[in-house]
Motif scaffolding. Structure first.
Motif, short mmCIF file in Angstrom:
data_model
loop_
_atom_site.label_atom_id
_atom_site.label_comp_id
_atom_site.label_asym_id
_atom_site.label_seq_id
_atom_site.Cartn_x
_atom_site.Cartn_y
_atom_site.Cartn_z
N PRO A 29 39.18 39.44 35.41
CA PRO A 29 38.47 40.19 34.36
C PRO A 29 39.41 41.11 33.58
O PRO A 29 39.25 41.29 32.37
N PHE A 30 40.43 41.67 34.29
CA PHE A 30 41.40 42.53 33.61
C PHE A 30 42.17 41.73 32.56
O PHE A 30 42.35 42.20 31.43
N ASN A 33 39.82 40.95 29.58
CA ASN A 33 39.58 42.14 28.75
C ASN A 33 40.81 42.58 27.97
O ASN A 33 40.71 43.07 26.85
N SER A 34 42.00 42.43 28.58
CA SER A 34 43.21 42.93 27.92
C SER A 34 43.81 41.94 26.94
O SER A 34 44.38 42.35 25.93
#
Lengths: 118, 239
Positions: free
Chosen positions: B232-233, B236-237
């Motif tokens: 997820p990181f 999102n990034s």
């Protein structure tokens, strides 16, 4: 006969204990891996002896690859998705393990040689 | 659809076992190491059975249902891996921290590289999530892929293929880059190619197999912790 029963009972008991632990704690860690850790601890503590485990463990390890075959054939369920994305999937299948194998083994070699020099 | 008589489906398990043992006997006769890797009995067994099912239009669901016994035996086989692990534990204990660190690095690399490839090929998010947790044993891959919203059955098939490729070409790759240390080969095989790689590692050398078993177990634990946070990181990034 008894040695086979004892060996299989040890393996299955560890597996049952791990399944019970995971059931009651509600965790997502796979029970077979927890069972492997439990059995390793029992071996290291000397509660289970190597010779108790060998009669069943050695043959089961010898044929372990057979147990992957049914799951491996599962790819035929996704032939359309594979067809439409084959360049991506092929890249993943080759690049991901190759880069991981090279990175992990190189880092291991680097730190091992540094440790040996110290 | 061609129907196989219901009373013939029980032949699945004996056919799989006989085919594998036959192909393994053939494989052990190969003296050339490259030929031995290419004629990997698991790889050939899967190819032959897949061709049979496709050719005769037989449903995979029936095949999977009638070969459940073999899939079930995978669990006690993983437990039995404690034996080679114990036999070589004395060598592993001294390097536990190093193995933990390199396994974590391997898992982050596998997820990151797979994510970069999915961005490069602009694949749907469902497919991208399906390849986030591939360098791990099948049960963990299923759990993690499900939690990320991917197609778990596709992930399972990919995991098998990655393991097969590792078993087929992993040791060739090590020879090519001149990595001969048993510890390094074992940890890399266990981290990148899970149980199939571990089976190949056991066949190569008991010490390589033991390190591979440790790395496989640690990778399972670390993947279950790292990938649900890392993927997820990355989404999102970088998207």
């Amino acid at each position: 006969m008894m040695k086979y029963l004892l060996s299989s009972a040890i393996i299955l008991l560890c597996l049952a204990c791990a399944k019970l632990i995971m059931h009651f704690t509600g965790g997502s860690f796979p029970a077979p891996l927890l069972a492997m850790v439990i059995l390793l601890v029992l071996l290291l503590a000397g509660i289970v002896k190597e010779e108790h485990l060998k009669p069943c463990a050695s043959p089961i390890l010898n044929v372990m690859p057979i147990f992957f075959i049914p799951a491996g054939v599962g790819f035929i369920e996704h032939l359309n998705l594979i067809k439409s994305n084959w360049p991506f999937l092929m890249s993943v299948i080759f690049i991901v393990p190759a880069s991981t194998l090279l990175l992990v083994s190189s880092v291991m070699v680097f730190f091992k040689s540094r440790k040996n020099n110290d | 659809m061609t129907e196989l008589k219901p009373d013939l489906w029980w032949l699945c398990v004996p056919i799989i076992i006989a085919l594998f043992l036959l192909l393994r006997a053939f494989n052990t006769r190969m003296e050339n190491s490259a030929l031995r890797s290419i004629t990997n009995p698991v790889f050939l067994s899967i190819a032959v059975i897949a061709l049979l099912l496709i050719n005769f239009n037989l449903p995979y669901s029936e095949f999977a249902h009638h070969s459940q016994l073999l899939s079930w035996l995978l669990e006690p086989a993983i437990v039995a891996l404690a034996l080679p692990l114990y036999q070589q534990f004395i060598h592993v204990r001294k390097n536990l921290l190093l193995i933990l660190g390199t396994c974590s690095l391997g898992i982050v690399n596998a997820t990151f590289v797979a994510f970069l490839l999915s961005v490069f090929f602009k694949v749907p998010s469902e497919l991208s999530a399906s390849v986030a947790a591939l360098s791990v044993t099948t049960p963990i891959s299923l759990i993690v892929t499900d939690s990320l919203g991917g197609i778990s059955s596709l992930a399972a098939a990919m995991v098998i293929f990655i393991g097969l490729l590792g078993a087929l070409f992993g040791f060739m790759l090590f020879r090519l880059v001149k990595i001969g240390s048993h510890e390094s080969q074992g940890v890399a095989m266990g981290t990148a190619c899970h149980a199939i790689g571990t089976a190949a590692a056991l066949a190569e050398h008991a010490k390589v197999g033991a390190f591979s078993s440790v790395a496989m177990a640690l990778s399972a634990l670390l993947t279950a912790i790292i990938v649900p946070l890392l993927y997820p990181f990355l989404v999102n990034s970088l998207l």
